[in-house]
Design an enzyme around this catalytic site. Structure first.
Site, short mmCIF file in Angstrom:
data_model
loop_
_atom_site.label_atom_id
_atom_site.label_comp_id
_atom_site.label_asym_id
_atom_site.label_seq_id
_atom_site.Cartn_x
_atom_site.Cartn_y
_atom_site.Cartn_z
N HIS A 87 -53.29 -22.87 -3.92
CA HIS A 87 -51.87 -23.04 -4.28
C HIS A 87 -51.83 -23.79 -5.60
O HIS A 87 -52.73 -24.60 -5.88
CB HIS A 87 -51.11 -23.88 -3.25
N GLY A 95 -61.09 -23.31 10.57
CA GLY A 95 -61.62 -22.59 9.40
C GLY A 95 -60.90 -21.29 9.12
O GLY A 95 -61.51 -20.30 8.71
N CYS A 149 -48.85 -31.41 0.08
CA CYS A 149 -48.71 -30.28 1.02
C CYS A 149 -47.84 -30.65 2.19
O CYS A 149 -47.20 -29.79 2.80
CB CYS A 149 -50.07 -29.89 1.60
N GLU A 166 -45.51 -18.35 -0.88
CA GLU A 166 -46.05 -19.54 -0.22
C GLU A 166 -45.15 -20.76 -0.42
O GLU A 166 -45.56 -21.90 -0.21
CB GLU A 166 -47.46 -19.82 -0.74
O1 SUG Z 1 -52.44 -22.70 4.17
N1 SUG Z 1 -54.62 -24.94 5.80
C1 SUG Z 1 -53.44 -24.72 5.00
C2 SUG Z 1 -53.27 -25.83 3.99
C3 SUG Z 1 -51.96 -25.74 3.25
C4 SUG Z 1 -51.87 -26.72 2.14
N2 SUG Z 1 -50.63 -26.62 1.49
C5 SUG Z 1 -50.41 -26.78 0.18
N3 SUG Z 1 -51.38 -26.73 -0.71
N4 SUG Z 1 -49.20 -26.88 -0.22
C6 SUG Z 1 -53.49 -23.35 4.29
O2 SUG Z 1 -54.57 -22.97 3.85
C7 SUG Z 1 -56.12 -24.55 7.66
C8 SUG Z 1 -56.06 -24.22 9.13
C9 SUG Z 1 -57.41 -24.16 9.78
O3 SUG Z 1 -58.40 -23.78 9.18
O4 SUG Z 1 -57.49 -24.52 10.99
C10 SUG Z 1 -54.84 -24.25 6.92
O5 SUG Z 1 -54.06 -23.42 7.34
#
Ligand code: SUG
Length: 447
Positions: free
Chosen positions: A254, A24, A372, A178
Site C-alpha cells: 500500500h 500468512g 494501517c 484498498e
Molecule cells: O491487507 N495484513 C493486512 C495488512 C494491512 C495493512 N494496512 C495498510 N497498509 N493500510 C493486508 O495485507 C495479514 C493477515 C494474515 O496473514 O493473517 C493481513 O491481512
C-alpha cells in the site's frame, strides 16, 4: 468560531478482533508471510491498539473506534459448499483446507485504513462527508469485509443529511480498491479545503502500462478516479500518482507503507512515486505552503522502510501544536538507519516536530502499523456532535471487555475450535451494546 477553526481530523481505529492470528495470507506483504504460523495474542493485540487510541485522545485529538467483524465467517464457508451446523462447517473446512478456514477467520478488518476512502464535507461539492468502503478484492480474507464495513459506517455516521456511505466499487480486478491506505489529503490547515492525493499501483483497464512483476498492485487508477467522482471532488482537488512498481515488488503493498501526509507535509521515500517531480510540482501549485519531506534511499533503504514501517507512522497535529507529531511504531527505534534518520530530521526547526513510539507488535507482525490501524475522518464540530461514542466514553469498558472475552494466545490449530465462534459472537454481541451500534452483524440479523 468559524467552522474552519473547529474542524478537526478524527481517527477511527479498528478494534482488533478475538480471532487475530498469523496465517500468512497476504502475499506481497512481507510481515504477513514471514510470520505465518506464529502464535498470536488477540488480547495483547487489542490492548496495544486501545492504548494508542487513548494516547492520541489524551493529546486532544478526536479518537473513535470501529468494531471488529464476525469471524470465522461461516457464510463464506457455506458459499464455498460446506454444509451442516456452523460447528460442522468449521470442522469440515479445517480438514479440507486449513488455509481456507484461516481466510474465513482473519481479523483483518482491524486495519481500518483499508475500510474506506473518505472526503470531508468542506471538499465535496454537495457539502456532505463521503465514504466509499473499499472492495479489497485482491485478497479473499479482505474481500469479505466491505458488506459489514458499510453497515458499520452507516450505523456510526447515521445522519443521512450529513454523511453518505456509497456502495463499494464493482468487485472486479480493474477496480481493485484498498481505501484510504492509498489516499492522503493535503491542505494548509485541516479546516481549509484540501487536495486529495490518490496513489495507485497499476492501470486496471489497460494492460500495456508498467506494473509490478512479483507482487500484486492492489489499487488501480480507475478505482481511484471513481472514488474521486463519487466523493464529488472538483477536478482541481484530485491528484493521481502512480506508485513505483519496483517498490511494490519489495513489499510496499500500500502507499502508506512508503508515504504519509498531513496538512502541508508530505513525508515520503524517494522511491515512492513514478514521477516524483511532476507530483511535487502539482502539489506545490495547489497546496499553499506545501512541504515535502523526502527521505533518500542512501539514508533509509526501501527494505529498512518496509521492516521498520517508518512511513506507516501517523502524522497528527494536536490542538495548540505548531508542527505535526510522528506516531511511529517501536520498530523504528530498533532499526539503526531509521533511528538515525529520525534523530537527525525530526525535532526543533524541522517540518515534523516530534516522534513518539508505540508498541503495536501484534499488528505489525501482520504488516499493520499505526497508520494501517486508523481511518481519518475530517469533521466539523456539528458533524462530530452527530457521532458517538468517542474513545474517552468507552476506553475503560473496552479494556475490561477485551480482558473478559479474548484469548491470550491463538495458534493456527486453534482456528478449528468451534468454541472460538461462540466466544467471538458473545463478545461482539456485548460490544454492539457497549458501542450502541444496533444489530450490525450477520449473526444478529438471523435471529
Ligand atoms: O491487507 N495484513 C493486512 C495488512 C494491512 C495493512 N494496512 C495498510 N497498509 N493500510 C493486508 O495485507 C495479514 C493477515 C494474515 O496473514 O493473517 C493481513 O491481512
Amino acid at each position: 468560531m468559524s467552522p474552519a477553526m473547529t474542524t478537526l481530523e478524527a481517527n477511527f481505529d479498528g478494534l482488533v478482533g478475538p480471532t487475530h492470528n498469523y496465517a500468512g495470507l497476504s502475499y506481497g506483504n512481507v510481515a504477513s508471510t514471514s510470520h505465518a504460523g506464529a502464535v498470536a495474542s488477540p488480547a495483547r493485540a487489542a490492548l496495544q491498539g486501545l492504548s494508542k487510541m487513548k494516547a492520541l485522545a489524551a493529546l486532544g485529538l478526536p479518537q473513535g473506534v470501529l468494531p471488529p467483524q464476525e469471524r470465522p465467517d461461516v457464510r463464506l464457508l457455506h458459499r464455498l459448499g460446506f454444509r451442516g451446523s456452523d460447528a460442522e462447517m468449521i470442522e469440515a473446512a479445517a480438514k479440507a483446507d486449513p488455509t481456507l478456514l484461516a481466510v474465513a477467520s482473519s481479523a483483518s478488518a482491524m486495519w481500518t485504513a483499508n475500510a474506506a476512502t473518505v472526503a470531508p464535507s468542506l471538499d465535496a461539492e454537495d457539502g456532505r462527508v463521503h465514504f466509499t468502503p473499499a472492495n479489497l478484492i485482491e485478497k479473499v480474507h479482505r474481500a469479505i469485509e466491505p458488506e459489514t464495513t458499510a453497515r458499520v459506517l452507516s450505523a456510526i455516521f447515521a445522519d443521512r443529511e450529513r454523511f453518505v456511505v456509497h456502495a463499494p466499487l464493482p468487485a472486479a480486478s480493474s477496480f481493485g480498491d484498498e481505501g484510504a491506505a492509498n489516499h492522503t489529503r493535503l491542505t494548509p490547515e485541516v479546516g481549509e479545503p484540501g487536495v486529495h492525493l490518490f496513489v495507485y499501483g497499476r492501470e486496471g483497464l489497460r494492460g500495456d502500462r508498467p506494473a509490478p512483476r512479483r507482487y500484486p498492485a492492489r489499487q488501480t487508477l480507475e478505482a481511484s478516479r471513481a472514488v474521486a467522482r463519487l466523493h464529488r471532488l472538483p477536478e482541481a482537488r484530485a491528484v493521481f500518482a502512480q506508485q513505483t512498481p519496483a517498490v511494490i515488488d519489495q513489499g510496499v503493498f500500500h502507499n502508506d507503507v512508503i508515504a504519509v501526509g498531513h496538512e502541508r507535509v508530505l513525508f515520503f521515500h524517494e522511491e515512492a512515486f513514478v514521477d516524483e517531480a511532476a507530483l511535487l510540482e502539482t502539489l506545490g501549485e495547489r497546496v499553499e505552503g506545501f512541504t515535502p519531506v523526502r527521505v533518500p534511499a542512501a539514508e533509509v533503504s526501501v527494505q529498512d522502510a518496509v521492516r521498520s514501517y517508518l512511513f506507516n507512522s501517523q502524522l497528527v497535529r494536536p490542538p495548540g501544536w505548531e508542527r505535526p507529531l510522528l506516531v511511529a511504531p517501536e520498530e523504528c527505534r530498533e532499526n539503526d538507519a531509521v533511528r538515525a534518520w529520525i534523530e537527525a530530521n525530526v525535532g526543533e526547526g524541522q517540518p515534523i516536530g516530534e516522534a513518539r513510539f508505540f508498541d503495536l507488535r501484534e499488528s505489525m507482525q501482520n504488516g499493520g502499523g499505526p497508520a494501517c490501524l486508523r481511518l481519518r475522518v475530517v469533521l466539523t464540530a456539528e458533524e462530530r456532535a452527530a457521532v458517538s461514542p468517542w474513545i474517552d466514553d468507552v476506553h475503560d469498558a473496552l479494556v475490561a471487555w477485551v480482558k473478559r472475552h479474548y484469548r491470550d494466545r491463538l495458534s493456527a490449530d486453534d482456528l478449528a475450535d468451534p468454541q472460538l465462534l461462540d466466544e467471538s459472537r458473545t463478545a461482539l454481541d456485548a460490544l454492539t451494546q457497549l458501542l450502541g451500534l444496533g444489530s450490525v452483524y450477520p449473526f444478529q440479523q438471523n435471529r
